[in-house]
Motif scaffolding. Structure first.
Motif, PDB file in Angstrom:
ATOM      1  N   UNK A 437     -16.289  46.261 -10.137  1.00 21.18           N
ATOM      2  CA  UNK A 437     -16.741  47.652 -10.044  1.00 21.18           C
ATOM      3  C   UNK A 437     -17.063  48.035  -8.604  1.00 21.18           C
ATOM      4  N   UNK A 438     -17.576  47.083  -7.848  1.00 23.90           N
ATOM      5  CA  UNK A 438     -17.846  47.369  -6.432  1.00 23.90           C
ATOM      6  C   UNK A 438     -16.541  47.627  -5.689  1.00 23.90           C
ATOM      7  N   UNK A 439     -15.535  46.791  -5.937  1.00 21.71           N
ATOM      8  CA  UNK A 439     -14.251  46.928  -5.254  1.00 21.71           C
ATOM      9  C   UNK A 439     -13.536  48.223  -5.639  1.00 21.71           C
ATOM     10  N   UNK A 444     -13.083  53.329 -13.339  1.00 22.33           N
ATOM     11  CA  UNK A 444     -12.594  52.514 -14.450  1.00 22.33           C
ATOM     12  C   UNK A 444     -11.077  52.368 -14.374  1.00 22.33           C
ATOM     13  N   UNK A 445     -10.404  53.439 -14.003  1.00 21.26           N
ATOM     14  CA  UNK A 445      -8.941  53.393 -13.916  1.00 21.26           C
ATOM     15  C   UNK A 445      -8.495  52.343 -12.906  1.00 21.26           C
ATOM     16  N   UNK A 452      -6.154  44.091 -14.588  1.00 21.67           N
ATOM     17  CA  UNK A 452      -5.118  44.034 -15.626  1.00 21.67           C
ATOM     18  C   UNK A 452      -5.728  43.916 -17.019  1.00 21.67           C
ATOM     19  N   UNK A 453      -6.903  44.493 -17.165  1.00 19.44           N
ATOM     20  CA  UNK A 453      -7.551  44.592 -18.465  1.00 19.44           C
ATOM     21  C   UNK A 453      -7.307  45.984 -19.044  1.00 19.44           C
ATOM     22  N   UNK A 454      -7.253  46.052 -20.370  1.00 17.29           N
ATOM     23  CA  UNK A 454      -7.160  47.365 -21.001  1.00 17.29           C
ATOM     24  C   UNK A 454      -8.500  48.067 -20.864  1.00 17.29           C
ATOM     25  N   UNK A 468     -23.864  49.012 -16.033  1.00 18.28           N
ATOM     26  CA  UNK A 468     -23.627  50.460 -16.018  1.00 18.28           C
ATOM     27  C   UNK A 468     -22.514  50.786 -15.016  1.00 18.28           C
ATOM     28  N   UNK A 469     -21.745  51.813 -15.315  1.00 17.26           N
ATOM     29  CA  UNK A 469     -20.642  52.203 -14.432  1.00 17.26           C
ATOM     30  C   UNK A 469     -20.656  53.696 -14.188  1.00 17.26           C
TER      31      UNK A 469
END
Length: 469
Positions: A437-439, A444-445, A452-454, A468-469
């Motif tokens: 999430x930091x990178x 989310x996209x 490479x996760x759905x 949290x995001x």
């Protein structure tokens, strides 16, 4: 009545010794293996143990810590028919009272029993380690109890003491404990860091100077050695003392008199010297980098502090002590520890020893500032990765042969491996998600593209770890 335990693979020797002990009025029990020894120590702790160096199921050197942990703190004598110098050194360093050849006669056996019984009586009547001011020294393992016993002996005398040990083992803390428990405790404890002595001012700092002795010396000033008068002078990292200065200091140590820089008269200083080093001074003497005559003066009594990896059973007590101290400084309630948190701490080798442990615990307190309990996730990331890697490295290591103690220790590791692996996997997965999430700057996209996760799978993992995001 003194309780004697005899563990010997040869019946004739043990029966002869048992006869001598019974004749002296001692209570005697016997066995022939390491496992029998441990069972008897647990069920009826003896005062004295005579144990063969070579037994069918292992070496007594591997169980000395377990033996010394018994409530009676047994005195251990190891007998060897054909021992090695290395085994003798290891035995003595690990607390054996003696490592010697088996006595061949009743007279020798009786003399040995009498001496060790006398030692037990005198040692117990003079044992004052419980009253020692520890001054922040934490731990009650057999290893630490032996170190504190040496502190007590050093404090009771006025001999020069040399404390050796790896960086971070607490040499200054032990030196201060010796001072605080000695007759000099009401006077100064003066610390000299030999690594920080500037070459141009070293003599002035140690010996003081008179007014006008050099540019800027606008008044006379006592040196650190004079400041230690009637107290204790602690030279930390003694191996760094410049070679030319060692000769001068040797004379000061012999005479307790010296001349300040620019002074006309000698000054007296009645100090007690404690020095410390993480270097091998004997090797430095052989290489011509340290004076042998000074080394002999320094080490009238030597205390070798063990690295933390040799007494991991003290880590929990150390954690409780230091985390409590940090919490008081932060002004927060004392923290609890998860089982996995302590397991992580005891799994690590601690190359920086107690100093590194305290830095890590301080980090964990800051990371878990708002939490009531500390978990592995609060530890520094690099340390967690090191431990997690070691869990999986174990799978690729060949099993190590050894005595019954080795097999029992290995079995305990196998039983706890699942718990360690689950914790390590969860920690690494959570660390990955947070870094992801930091990178991706919280996108989310982009996070899905990088990992490479759905989207569904990523949301599920974030929910699992309450991220949290």
């Amino acid at each position: 009545m003194i309780r004697v335990l005899i563990i010997d693979g040869e019946g004739s020797t043990s029966e002869m010794l048992a006869g001598c002990a019974l004749h002296l009025g001692y209570d005697v029990s016997m066995g022939h293996t390491i496992s029998e020894c441990l069972k008897k120590v647990a069920s009826n702790p003896p005062d004295v143990i005579f144990i063969d160096a070579e037994l069918p199921d292992g070496s007594p050197l591997d169980i000395l810590d377990e033996i010394h942990a018994a409530p009676s703190s047994p005195t251990v004598i190891i007998w060897a028919d054909s021992g090695t110098a290395e085994s003798a050194e290891r035995a003595i360093r690990n607390g054996a009272w003696d490592y010697t050849r088996k006595p061949a006669s009743v007279k020798e056996m009786t003399a040995c029993l009498t001496r060790v019984a006398q030692y037990r009586r005198e040692h117990q009547s003079n044992d004052g380690t419980a009253e020692i001011k520890r001054n922040g020294i934490v731990g009650n393992s057999p290893t630490m109890r032996a170190s504190m016993d040496m502190v007590k002996r050093a404090a009771d005398s006025d001999l020069n003491v040399l404390i050796t040990g790896e960086t971070g083992t607490g040499k200054e803390l032990f030196a201060l404990s010796i001072h605080l428990n000695s007759r000099r405790s009401q006077d100064n404890f003066v610390v000299v860091d030999c690594t920080a002595l500037p070459e141009t001012l070293v003599e002035s700092i140690l010996f003081g100077h008179s007014k006008g002795a050099f540019t800027g010396a606008d008044k006379a000033q006592d040196g650190l050695i004079r400041q230690a008068h009637r107290g204790t002078l602690f030279l930390d990292e003694m191996g760094e003392l410049p070679l030319p200065l060692q000769k001068t200091f040797l004379r000061v140590l012999q005479e307790h008199r010296f001349r300040p820089v620019g002074g006309q008269k000698e000054v007296e200083s009645d100090f007690r010297l404690i020095s410390a080093t993480n270097k091998n001074l004997e090797q430095m003497v052989a290489e011509g980098r340290f004076r042998g005559d000074l080394l002999y003066r320094l080490g009238a009594m030597t205390i070798r502090l063990p690295p933390l990896r040799q007494h991991p059973e003290d880590i929990r007590d150390m954690a409780v002590f230091y985390v409590g101290k940090v919490c008081r400084r932060f002004g927060v309630a004392p923290k609890k520890f998860s089982d996995e948190f302590i397991q992580y701490l005891t799994r690590y080798d601690w190359p920086g020893n107690v100093r590194e442990l305290f830095h890590v615990l301080e980090h964990a307190c800051a990371a878990g500032f708002h939490e009531e309990t500390l978990f592995p996730v609060h530890l520094p990331q690099e340390l967690r990765i090191t431990i997690a890697r070691s869990l999986f490295d174990d799978d690729h290591r060949a099993p190590v042969g050894g005595g019954n103690g080795d097999r029992r220790s290995a079995a305990q590791q196998i039983l706890s491996l699942k718990r360690f692996r689950q914790t390590a996997y969860s920690d690494l997965e959570e660390m990955y998600l947070r870094n992801l999430l930091t990178s991706s700057a919280g996108s989310i996209k982009e996070a899905c593209a990088l990992s490479r996760l759905s989207r569904t799978r990523l949301y599920g993992l974030l929910k699992k770890y309450n991220i949290r995001h």
